[in-house]
Design an enzyme around this catalytic site. Structure first.
Site, PDB file in Angstrom:
ATOM      1  N   ASP A  47      44.309  35.974  36.573  1.00  0.00           N
ATOM      2  CA  ASP A  47      44.128  34.621  35.265  1.00  0.00           C
ATOM      3  C   ASP A  47      44.432  36.076  34.110  1.00  0.00           C
ATOM      4  O   ASP A  47      44.322  35.639  32.645  1.00  0.00           O
ATOM      5  CB  ASP A  47      42.906  34.105  34.786  1.00  0.00           C
ATOM      6  CG  ASP A  47      41.866  35.147  35.139  1.00  0.00           C
ATOM      7  OD1 ASP A  47      42.145  35.863  35.163  1.00  0.00           O
ATOM      8  OD2 ASP A  47      40.634  34.121  34.680  1.00  0.00           O
ATOM      9  N   ASP A  86      44.341  32.694  41.310  1.00  0.00           N
ATOM     10  CA  ASP A  86      42.956  32.774  41.002  1.00  0.00           C
ATOM     11  C   ASP A  86      43.006  31.505  39.569  1.00  0.00           C
ATOM     12  O   ASP A  86      43.390  30.913  38.771  1.00  0.00           O
ATOM     13  CB  ASP A  86      43.491  34.323  39.341  1.00  0.00           C
ATOM     14  CG  ASP A  86      42.113  35.253  39.182  1.00  0.00           C
ATOM     15  OD1 ASP A  86      41.300  34.058  39.801  1.00  0.00           O
ATOM     16  OD2 ASP A  86      41.736  35.983  38.685  1.00  0.00           O
ATOM     17  N   LYS A 116      40.824  32.541  44.290  1.00  0.00           N
ATOM     18  CA  LYS A 116      39.933  33.020  44.070  1.00  0.00           C
ATOM     19  C   LYS A 116      38.774  32.094  42.988  1.00  0.00           C
ATOM     20  O   LYS A 116      39.061  32.143  41.847  1.00  0.00           O
ATOM     21  CB  LYS A 116      39.747  34.465  43.121  1.00  0.00           C
ATOM     22  CG  LYS A 116      38.907  35.447  42.898  1.00  0.00           C
ATOM     23  CD  LYS A 116      39.010  37.232  42.381  1.00  0.00           C
ATOM     24  CE  LYS A 116      40.194  36.992  40.966  1.00  0.00           C
ATOM     25  NZ  LYS A 116      38.788  36.631  39.982  1.00  0.00           N
ATOM     26  N   GLU A 118      34.668  33.046  40.067  1.00  0.00           N
ATOM     27  CA  GLU A 118      34.209  34.387  39.514  1.00  0.00           C
ATOM     28  C   GLU A 118      32.743  33.542  39.577  1.00  0.00           C
ATOM     29  O   GLU A 118      32.716  32.234  39.609  1.00  0.00           O
ATOM     30  CB  GLU A 118      34.340  34.597  38.024  1.00  0.00           C
ATOM     31  CG  GLU A 118      35.268  35.194  37.588  1.00  0.00           C
ATOM     32  CD  GLU A 118      36.033  35.571  36.467  1.00  0.00           C
ATOM     33  OE1 GLU A 118      37.105  36.680  36.204  1.00  0.00           O
ATOM     34  OE2 GLU A 118      34.884  35.536  35.475  1.00  0.00           O
ATOM     35  N   GLU A 185      33.896  44.249  40.341  1.00  0.00           N
ATOM     36  CA  GLU A 185      34.566  45.081  38.765  1.00  0.00           C
ATOM     37  C   GLU A 185      33.645  45.477  38.180  1.00  0.00           C
ATOM     38  O   GLU A 185      32.413  44.640  37.913  1.00  0.00           O
ATOM     39  CB  GLU A 185      35.090  43.803  37.992  1.00  0.00           C
ATOM     40  CG  GLU A 185      36.083  43.996  36.897  1.00  0.00           C
ATOM     41  CD  GLU A 185      37.238  43.096  36.283  1.00  0.00           C
ATOM     42  OE1 GLU A 185      37.309  43.400  35.647  1.00  0.00           O
ATOM     43  OE2 GLU A 185      37.200  42.192  36.901  1.00  0.00           O
TER      44      GLU A 185
END
Length: 322
Positions: A47, A86, A116, A118, A185
């Site tokens: 993204d 994403d 994926k 988050e 990250e």
């Protein structure tokens, strides 16, 4: 599944063998093709497209339809690399049902191999639901860009002991929920190393040090297509922005000066065909001139009437009869 496609069991085996996993973002067919030719293992249709492709200031505005379009172009081109779709902000936050529905769209409409998402916490049930639907999920902890406002901006995560413990707990929870890999990250090196050691699934680092099982960078960052201040973890392997700008400037200059196109950029015509073409054009012009002369002569005749003139004359006679 395409022949030769990197599978999730093989990805896990790479961790076991200590073989580093290479991931890069991709947003179009040329990028996917070049990445595969370079031997990249995983293509993340991130993204981050919102910032590096679509011109937004963050990843939040990106829509499902935009992500599906971009993922489709990458998946159509990639053969061996695993293609990760994403999931954008809002596509999995409302409910497990929404998450599964949108993950299925990535697989059915965009031909993604996996997706994926988050975070941990509420995302854990989303992971479980998507995996239960038969779709692989890559997790993501540490700096999660979709939550940058809550996190106070793009900042390193896990710098205190308590926050480091929470990151480890989140990563372990994502693995338990069914994630086949976890992105770390902007995490301090010792914390990322401990998480990598603790998980049986691969970790993919971005600003998390060399101890991770693999690394990922944004395509535009590593190639020098993004300009301005880059995050500390970015290494530029090329400076394509300058090269592209020079090429475009030279092109514009040559068009304006007449240097382009030169003879080698044009297509010839056989001499005999050119003669026939020229003769037909000359004959056509002669016919055109003759028709124009006839038209002018007709308009110049005094008795030349028009439909509207005849109609007006008829109206006058009609009034006279009264």
């Amino acid at each position: 599944m395409k022949p030769g496609k990197l599978t999730l069991p093989e990805l896990a085996a790479m961790k076991s063998r200590g073989e580093k996993i290479v991931m890069v973002t991709a947003y179009d067919a040329p990028g996917a093709r070049l990445a595969e030719q370079a031997g990249i293992d995983i293509l993340l249709v991130g993204d981050t497209a919102g910032m590096v492709v679509l011109g937004h200031e963050s990843t939040v505005p990106v829509t499902m339809d935009e992500m599906l379009f971009l993922t489709r172009t990458v998946a159509r081109t990639a053969q061996r690399p695993l293609v990760v779709g994403d999931m954008p902000f809002g596509s999995y936050h409302v409910s497990d049902e929404d998450a599964v529905r949108n993950a299925i769209r990535f697989v059915k409409e965009a031909d993604a191999d996996v997706v994926k998402l988050e975070g941990a916490g509420p995302s854990l049930s989303r992971v479980q639901a998507i995996v239960s639907a038969g779709i692989g999920v890559m997790g993501h902890v540490g700096l999660t860009p979709q939550s940058e406002t809550i996190l106070g901006g793009f900042k390193t995560q896990g710098r205190t002991a308590s926050k480091a413990r929470q990151l480890l707990a989140d990563a372990l929870a994502l693995e338990a929920a069914g994630c086949f890999a976890v992105v770390l990250e902007a995490v301090p090196v010792p914390v990322a190393a401990r998480i990598t050691e603790s998980l049986t699934v691969p970790t993919i680092g971005i600003g998390a040090g060399a101890a991770c099982d693999g690394q990922v960078l944004v395509y535009h960052d590593l190639l020098g297509l993004s300009e301005g201040r880059a995050p500390r973890f970015v290494k530029r392997y090329a400076n394509l922005a300058d090269e592209i700008r020079r090429a475009l400037t030279t092109y514009a200059d040559e068009v304006r000066s007449g240097a382009y196109p030169a003879e080698e950029h044009t297509y010839p015509m056989p001499a005999e065909e050119l003669d026939l073409f020229s003769q037909s054009m000359a004959d056509g012009q002669a016919i055109g001139r003759s028709l124009q002369t006839d038209a002018r002569a007709k308009l110049a005749r005094p008795d030349a009437g028009t439909a509207s003139g005849a109609s007006a004359e008829g109206v006058e006679h009609a009034h006279g009869d009264r």
